[in-house]
Structures are given as C-alpha cells and as structure tokens.
Write a protein that holds these residues in place. Structure first.
Motif, PDB file in Angstrom:
ATOM      1  N   ASP A 116       0.814  -1.218   0.000  1.00 38.89           N
ATOM      2  CA  ASP A 116       0.000   0.000   0.000  1.00 38.89           C
ATOM      3  C   ASP A 116       0.844   1.264   0.000  1.00 38.89           C
ATOM      4  N   GLU A 117       2.059   1.150   0.465  1.00 38.20           N
ATOM      5  CA  GLU A 117       2.914   2.347   0.482  1.00 38.20           C
ATOM      6  C   GLU A 117       3.304   2.774  -0.931  1.00 38.20           C
ATOM      7  N   GLU A 118       3.389   1.807  -1.796  1.00 41.19           N
ATOM      8  CA  GLU A 118       3.701   2.101  -3.206  1.00 41.19           C
ATOM      9  C   GLU A 118       2.492   1.702  -4.063  1.00 41.19           C
ATOM     10  N   GLY A 119       1.314   2.025  -3.506  1.00 46.93           N
ATOM     11  CA  GLY A 119       0.067   1.528  -4.099  1.00 46.93           C
ATOM     12  C   GLY A 119      -0.115   1.851  -5.565  1.00 46.93           C
ATOM     13  N   SER A 120       0.081   3.138  -5.928  1.00 47.11           N
ATOM     14  CA  SER A 120      -0.222   3.489  -7.317  1.00 47.11           C
ATOM     15  C   SER A 120       0.840   2.944  -8.268  1.00 47.11           C
ATOM     16  N   LYS A 121       2.077   2.875  -7.782  1.00 51.32           N
ATOM     17  CA  LYS A 121       3.147   2.307  -8.610  1.00 51.32           C
ATOM     18  C   LYS A 121       2.854   0.830  -8.897  1.00 51.32           C
ATOM     19  N   GLN A 122       2.413   0.136  -7.864  1.00 56.40           N
ATOM     20  CA  GLN A 122       2.131  -1.288  -8.027  1.00 56.40           C
ATOM     21  C   GLN A 122       0.927  -1.506  -8.967  1.00 56.40           C
ATOM     22  N   LEU A 123      -0.075  -0.653  -8.811  1.00 61.51           N
ATOM     23  CA  LEU A 123      -1.252  -0.753  -9.685  1.00 61.51           C
ATOM     24  C   LEU A 123      -0.849  -0.534 -11.151  1.00 61.51           C
ATOM     25  N   LEU A 124      -0.023   0.484 -11.368  1.00 60.06           N
ATOM     26  CA  LEU A 124       0.477   0.781 -12.710  1.00 60.06           C
ATOM     27  C   LEU A 124       1.214  -0.429 -13.286  1.00 60.06           C
ATOM     28  N   ALA A 125       2.075  -1.021 -12.462  1.00 62.50           N
ATOM     29  CA  ALA A 125       2.863  -2.184 -12.913  1.00 62.50           C
ATOM     30  C   ALA A 125       1.953  -3.362 -13.233  1.00 62.50           C
ATOM     31  N   LEU A 126       0.935  -3.527 -12.406  1.00 59.08           N
ATOM     32  CA  LEU A 126      -0.005  -4.635 -12.597  1.00 59.08           C
ATOM     33  C   LEU A 126      -0.746  -4.499 -13.935  1.00 59.08           C
ATOM     34  N   ALA A 127      -1.267  -3.294 -14.186  1.00 62.06           N
ATOM     35  CA  ALA A 127      -2.018  -3.060 -15.428  1.00 62.06           C
ATOM     36  C   ALA A 127      -1.107  -3.228 -16.638  1.00 62.06           C
ATOM     37  N   LYS A 128       0.114  -2.750 -16.493  1.00 60.16           N
ATOM     38  CA  LYS A 128       1.094  -2.860 -17.589  1.00 60.16           C
ATOM     39  C   LYS A 128       1.416  -4.333 -17.859  1.00 60.16           C
ATOM     40  N   ARG A 129       1.624  -5.087 -16.779  1.00 55.33           N
ATOM     41  CA  ARG A 129       2.016  -6.487 -16.918  1.00 55.33           C
ATOM     42  C   ARG A 129       0.927  -7.307 -17.616  1.00 55.33           C
ATOM     43  N   ILE A 130      -0.336  -6.937 -17.393  1.00 55.52           N
ATOM     44  CA  ILE A 130      -1.413  -7.697 -18.062  1.00 55.52           C
ATOM     45  C   ILE A 130      -1.600  -7.177 -19.494  1.00 55.52           C
ATOM     46  N   GLY A 131      -0.808  -6.216 -19.871  1.00 51.58           N
ATOM     47  CA  GLY A 131      -0.819  -5.787 -21.272  1.00 51.58           C
ATOM     48  C   GLY A 131      -1.765  -4.633 -21.541  1.00 51.58           C
ATOM     49  N   GLY A 132      -1.871  -3.725 -20.553  1.00 49.70           N
ATOM     50  CA  GLY A 132      -2.623  -2.506 -20.825  1.00 49.70           C
ATOM     51  C   GLY A 132      -4.116  -2.620 -20.611  1.00 49.70           C
ATOM     52  N   VAL A 133      -4.538  -3.601 -19.815  1.00 49.80           N
ATOM     53  CA  VAL A 133      -5.944  -3.564 -19.387  1.00 49.80           C
ATOM     54  C   VAL A 133      -6.080  -2.422 -18.386  1.00 49.80           C
ATOM     55  N   THR A 134      -7.298  -1.975 -18.165  1.00 56.38           N
ATOM     56  CA  THR A 134      -7.512  -0.934 -17.161  1.00 56.38           C
ATOM     57  C   THR A 134      -8.022  -1.581 -15.874  1.00 56.38           C
TER      58      THR A 134
ATOM     59  N   LYS B 226     -11.204   2.987  -0.231  1.00 53.51           N
ATOM     60  CA  LYS B 226     -11.638   4.253   0.360  1.00 53.51           C
ATOM     61  C   LYS B 226     -11.552   5.352  -0.710  1.00 53.51           C
ATOM     62  N   SER B 227     -10.404   5.394  -1.391  1.00 55.98           N
ATOM     63  CA  SER B 227     -10.343   6.076  -2.679  1.00 55.98           C
ATOM     64  C   SER B 227     -10.267   4.980  -3.730  1.00 55.98           C
ATOM     65  N   ASP B 228     -10.834   5.229  -4.904  1.00 53.86           N
ATOM     66  CA  ASP B 228     -10.651   4.287  -6.007  1.00 53.86           C
ATOM     67  C   ASP B 228      -9.425   4.714  -6.800  1.00 53.86           C
ATOM     68  N   PHE B 229      -8.558   3.759  -7.119  1.00 54.32           N
ATOM     69  CA  PHE B 229      -7.386   4.057  -7.954  1.00 54.32           C
ATOM     70  C   PHE B 229      -7.538   3.323  -9.281  1.00 54.32           C
ATOM     71  N   ILE B 230      -7.178   4.021 -10.350  1.00 53.25           N
ATOM     72  CA  ILE B 230      -7.434   3.489 -11.689  1.00 53.25           C
ATOM     73  C   ILE B 230      -6.170   3.612 -12.530  1.00 53.25           C
ATOM     74  N   SER B 231      -5.797   2.540 -13.203  1.00 48.73           N
ATOM     75  CA  SER B 231      -4.637   2.621 -14.091  1.00 48.73           C
ATOM     76  C   SER B 231      -4.812   1.727 -15.319  1.00 48.73           C
ATOM     77  N   ASP B 232      -4.258   2.190 -16.430  1.00 47.66           N
ATOM     78  CA  ASP B 232      -4.231   1.385 -17.657  1.00 47.66           C
ATOM     79  C   ASP B 232      -2.788   1.023 -18.031  1.00 47.66           C
ATOM     80  N   GLY B 233      -1.897   1.165 -17.046  1.00 43.70           N
ATOM     81  CA  GLY B 233      -0.502   0.839 -17.306  1.00 43.70           C
ATOM     82  C   GLY B 233       0.289   2.020 -17.854  1.00 43.70           C
ATOM     83  N   GLU B 234      -0.428   3.112 -18.176  1.00 44.02           N
ATOM     84  CA  GLU B 234       0.230   4.321 -18.680  1.00 44.02           C
ATOM     85  C   GLU B 234       0.135   5.443 -17.673  1.00 44.02           C
ATOM     86  N   THR B 235      -0.967   5.462 -16.985  1.00 41.51           N
ATOM     87  CA  THR B 235      -1.287   6.572 -16.093  1.00 41.51           C
ATOM     88  C   THR B 235      -2.053   6.024 -14.885  1.00 41.51           C
ATOM     89  N   VAL B 236      -2.029   6.775 -13.803  1.00 42.08           N
ATOM     90  CA  VAL B 236      -2.825   6.389 -12.621  1.00 42.08           C
ATOM     91  C   VAL B 236      -3.666   7.583 -12.204  1.00 42.08           C
TER      92      VAL B 236
END
Lengths: 360, 360
Positions: free
Chosen positions: A235-253, A259-269
């Motif tokens: 959770d400390e690197e939450g958005s970085k990890q989310l970005l990496a996750l979306a990127k690794r699956i090949g650009g799915v969103t 509590k807050s919703d975080f959204i990434s497509d591997g390009e942006t968060v």
C-alpha cells in the motif's frame, strides 16, 4: 445536495486542497491527466482525477434526432441459480444513467426472477450450469450459448461480465468463449465479481486487450497481485504497483476499489476520492460495473474530443466511480443506516443531472 | 407544462423541418383533416393534426351508469421466453389510459413473469414455441391456441399483435391464424414489433383490411417500403410515399414513427409533432401500441360524431402518438436522462387528464 455542488463543504474542501497545494502538470508524453495536489498535511502528490470535467465531457447531449440505441446498448453476462440481484443491479444502473437498452444473459433458473425485478431489461435465459446438463450435451449446449450471444454481440457497446455469475466450471467455460468472441469483435468488457475469479485464473482472456476493465475489491485485488506480480499488495507504493499490474497484463484498465478508487491502464494512474457513503451494503460493485460500461461506451463515442488525453477505459472508470460515490452520498443523506443498493440506484439520475443537465 | 406550447424553440424547429421537407396539397375526395398552419417563420402548409381536438372528441365521458368493459377491452398477443417487458408495457398502458380490461396472450414461460409485473392484467399462458413441442403435436396445439383466443375474440375491442412476440416459426404461424380470425370478426388489429416482421413477410394477413394499423419504426418502415413498393425510403417525398404504401396494402393505416410521427390510411396523411422527449429508451413503442388500441376503440364507439372526417384508425393513431409524446415530455421533465418506459407510463393518466378532465 452534497458532493459536486460548488457550494458544498466537501467540494470547497477539495478545491481548497487543489488550490493551496499545487497545480497541475502534464507529463511529457501527454498521456497523463493528473491534478497533483500537495496534501495539506504533508507534501505528497495526489492523483485525484477531475471527474466532473470528465463526466461533462463524455456524457452525450440529448438530441431528438437520435434513434433508440444510440445512447448505449449494454449487456450483463451473469445471474445463476444462486445469484440474481447482482446482474439486475448492474443492468438497471446502465439504464438509469441513460443507456437505451440493457440486456442480461443468465441461466434458465435465474431469468424469470431477474425479469420480474423489472420489465425494462431484456433477459436471455441461455446459460447452463453443470447440474442441469448431461456430459454428452456439453459440446452442443456450449455451442448454442455462444451462438445466442454472438447473434447480439456486434450490437453491444459494452459487456459486463461477472455480476452473480457463480463459479460453475461449465458455465465459466462458456463465458470464456463469450469473452474471446467479444475480443474478436472489439467489444469492451468490464469484469467484476466471479468474472474476476475466472480472469485471475486465465489471464490470457484479457492479456493485451486494451478494451478490458477489471474492477477488483480488496480481496480480488490481492489475488490478482499475487497471481500476476507474484508478491503481496504494497500500500505504500500503491499506485506504482497498480500501474505495474495493469502494464504487466498488457494494458488492461484496473479500477482498484477502496476508500479512494485508484485506476490505471498501465500508462497513467488516477484516483477518485469524492466522498460517497460509509454504508457498505452488498451490490454497490454492481452499480459500478454497469455505470463504467455506460461511461466507457460514451467515452469511446466522444473520443474525437481528445483534450482529455486519456483512454476511454480510464475515462469510463473515473466517471463510473465518481457517479456511484455521488449517488451513494445522496442516498445516505436520506436513508442513513437503512441505505440499500436500490436506494443508491434511484439517485444515479439525479447525481448525473447535477453535473450534466440533460437540457442545458 | 412543456410540449404543446407553440412558442418553444423545439416547436419552431419542428415546424421549420416540416416546411423544409415539402408542402401539402389537398386530395380531391375531400377526405383530409389537416390544420393548415401558416408558420410564423414562412408560409407553407403542414400536415400537423389537431391532436388535442381529436383526443377531446373521441375520449368517452365517464358515466356512473356504464358497466365494466364499456370503456374498452383490449388484448395483447405477445410475450415469449425471451421477451416479457414489451407485452406488459403495451397492456398496462391501455389500462392506464382508461380501458376497463387488458389481456395478454403469451407463451407458458412468459406468463408467470408478466403476471408478476402487475395483478391488473389478465394473462393467458397459451402460446407455444417450437422448442417446447414435438412435431406430432403441432396440429393439435395450434388448434388449441386458436380455440382459446377465439373464446375471447368477440369480446375484444382491439388486438395488439407483436410486442415481445419473438420470431419462432411455429408461434408466428399460430398468430397468423389468430389474425385471420380477428379479421373475420371485424376486430381491429394494431401490429408492432415482431408482428411487423410477420406481416411484412405475409402481407395477405392485412391486405384490404381497413381495421389494421401498422406502427413501424425506422428499420421496420424501411423493410416495408422495400417489400411493398420495391424501392428505398424517400424522405423528400415522405408523406407521398407513406400514402402510396398504405394505399398499396389496401387501406391499412400506417403510423410511421420518427422525430415527427406520420400517419396515413391511403386516403389522407397527418403528422404529430408535439414535442416528446429526447430519451430513446426501449419500450416506448409498446406504450404507443397499447395507446393506439384504446383510442382506436373509443374512436369507433364515437364514430357517430362524424365531424372529424377521418377513419377511427387514423384518429386512434393521432391520439396515441400525441398522448405518448405528452407523457414522455412530462416524465422527462422529472426524470431527465434517467427516464425509463415505466416512468412514461406513470404519466399517461395525467397527460390525458390535462386534455380531457375526467370530471368536467
């Protein structure tokens, strides 16, 4: 009215944070849309999206010359002997936000019940679970299911896969095939609930498909991180990890609910933190999946506008997250602890109307 | 109140379009009922019907001495395993406008669902689809369906054929027989949805039957024109083509749905352009078919008034079109983008009350 009203305390507080604590900087590849807020409490960047501008930008104007279907046709694949509420919530949310047609593809047992919730939905009783079929029928029934969905596929602007789907292996196998056909037809797919169970175990279903959206809750996200990144949620690197996750699956969103919703497509968060409601009744994720489906469809139609600089899947997720939060807040104002998912759905229209009046 | 005001921008725009699309010339047999509006913006005639006067003229006064049934008994033939909302919308609309009894004849699967939408309807589970019967049963089942409908036929003031009917060949074959019996009994028939699919492929079902009304949307109209006139839709000569189409089928009445509705029985053409709503949610056509059935029945009862100089089918179409538009406008005022077909149905009563108060 709470939330988006310029006069509300919440809105003022958000604006204050944005004004006081930092501006907005565009990144070099023009692919970011972030408001970088320096927190009042410290100096940490925020990813808060300008959900209101996005909603205003993608929501189509109502025009009497348009025909039935042009404001969106969505389909929910879900609903089995055990679960019938979830696909209803998802499909009716799409209609209440302004889609013209909303279909549900479910099992034969689930159909009469889902139909009875509302005559506004078109409910196709075509899926089967293992208990109701003989082994030698599996091939022919599977082919029939695909044929039935394929008849409609190209008419849909978006599929929602998962609400109340259950985990029957035969049913999930049929749904996998439906997903492959949707990809071939370039139909966007929002995946929630048991659809995420399916996809986490068969990542190829969505890998490298930029029109796929996953909407995991805390536990579903945890399993996804473990499976794809082979580590625990950080959770400390939450958005970085989310970005990496979306990127690794090949650009799915990925829309990570919390509590807050975080959204990434591997390009942006981006984040959506608009205050919603402290009520956690089941079914709110279904409103979200149906809402994302509609906004994603609208964002694709309005893609020419371009100035938002984000993918339609990102825009759809931000808009869906924001409208659910706004509606939950309105419903809670009225119903307090008694707030149920149906009460929130009844506030969807008013929530959107405040931001994008139907007649301006 | 919105909708009927001649001062609105929308009304002016509609008038402009009507003017642009061509004028109107009276036909020789004096069988027209048109209000020649000299537009404020130009000087060209319009086909706009005086829908308000027609509604006032055909709507029966409520009279405590009348019995159940005298204000109208309609039946909807439709509703199958896949579709249940459409026949409900059509049948309940008839009741909400003031009909005394509203029946639905549907498949066995559809009946419990349609019954669950409302206890106000009488729902007969008598139709069958191919999947549920054996080949050797076809003859006896078909005979039984006809016998069941025939028991009721002469009591109905109007049939609506098509909402949610589906396209199963065996079912459509049974419905063809029902239509032939309705003709023999001189029962008016309003045909929409899959009923139009049936009729377009079997024009003899309605040919030369002046009590038949077809209510096609854009695509259904296109198929009808191609099939009957062997050409494409010509919008520049729209009303002329509509007139020719109705005449060619032998004097059936056609309500061509669109931004303005155009109506012809092969003798005359009228338009209804009252502003409705920009919302295009599925189901509004079902409200229209149920409404036309009621108004058509009333127009036949009040035929003695004569001064309207139009056939009951024309009057029923004009009244149905106008009341749907008015109700859609009222519903939209309140619900905006969130407006669903059920919301419009809830405004039918108020829409009629404004024009024809129940107690004057």
């Amino acid at each position: 009215m709470v939330g988006f009203s310029a006069s509300s305390a919440v809105f003022r507080r958000q604006n204050f944070l944005i004004r006081c604590l930092g501006g907005y900087s565009k990144n070099k590849n023009n692919n970011f849309y972030l408001i970088r807020m320096q927190s009042a409490m410290g100096g940490v960047n925020s990813l808060e999206a300008d959900a209101i501008s996005i909603l205003r930008s993608i929501t189509p104007t109502l025009d009497p010359t348009r025909h039935k279907g042009q404001a969106g046709k969505v389909a929910v694949i879900g609903g089995c002997r055990e679960y019938t509420g979830a696909p209803y919530f998802s499909a009716i949310s799409a209609l209440k936000l302004g889609a013209d047609l909303s279909h549900v593809f479910c099992t034969k047992d689930a159909a009469p019940v889902i139909k009875s919730y509302s005559p506004e939905l078109i409910v196709h009783p075509i899926l089967e679970e293992s208990y109701s079929i003989r082994d030698e029928e599996r091939g022919s029934i599977s082919a029939k299911v695909i044929e039935e969905v394929d008849k409609w596929m190209e008419r849909f602007d978006c599929l929602v896969i998962g609400p109340g789907l259950g985990r029957d292996p035969f049913l999930l196998d049929c749904v996998s095939k439906v997903m492959r056909h949707a990809r071939e037809s370039n139909v966007p797919i929002v995946i929630d609930g048991d659809g995420l169970f399916l996809v986490t175990n068969s990542l190829d279903l969505v890998r490298d498909y930029p029109l796929a959206v996953l909407t995991p809750n805390v536990n579903e996200y945890k399993r996804l991180v473990q499976k794809v990144l082979n580590c625990e949620v950080n959770d400390e690197e939450g958005s970085k990890q989310l970005l990496a996750l979306a990127k690794r699956i090949g650009g799915v969103t990925i829309l990570r609910k919390g509590k807050s919703d975080f959204i990434s497509d591997g390009e942006t968060v981006s984040a959506v933190s608009i205050y919603g409601s402290p009520r956690r009744c089941g079914g709110q994720g279904d409103i979200l999946s149906g809402s994302v489906a509609v906004f994603l469809s609208w964002a694709r139609q309005s893609a020419g506008k371009g100035e938002l600089g984000m993918s339609p899947t990102m825009l759809g997720c931000i808009a869906g997250s924001a409208i659910l939060r706004k509606a939950a807040s309105l419903a809670f104002e009225n119903k307090k602890r008694s707030t149920l998912t149906g009460d929130i759905i009844e506030c969807l229209g008013r929530s959107l109307e405040v931001i994008c009046p139907a007649i301006s």
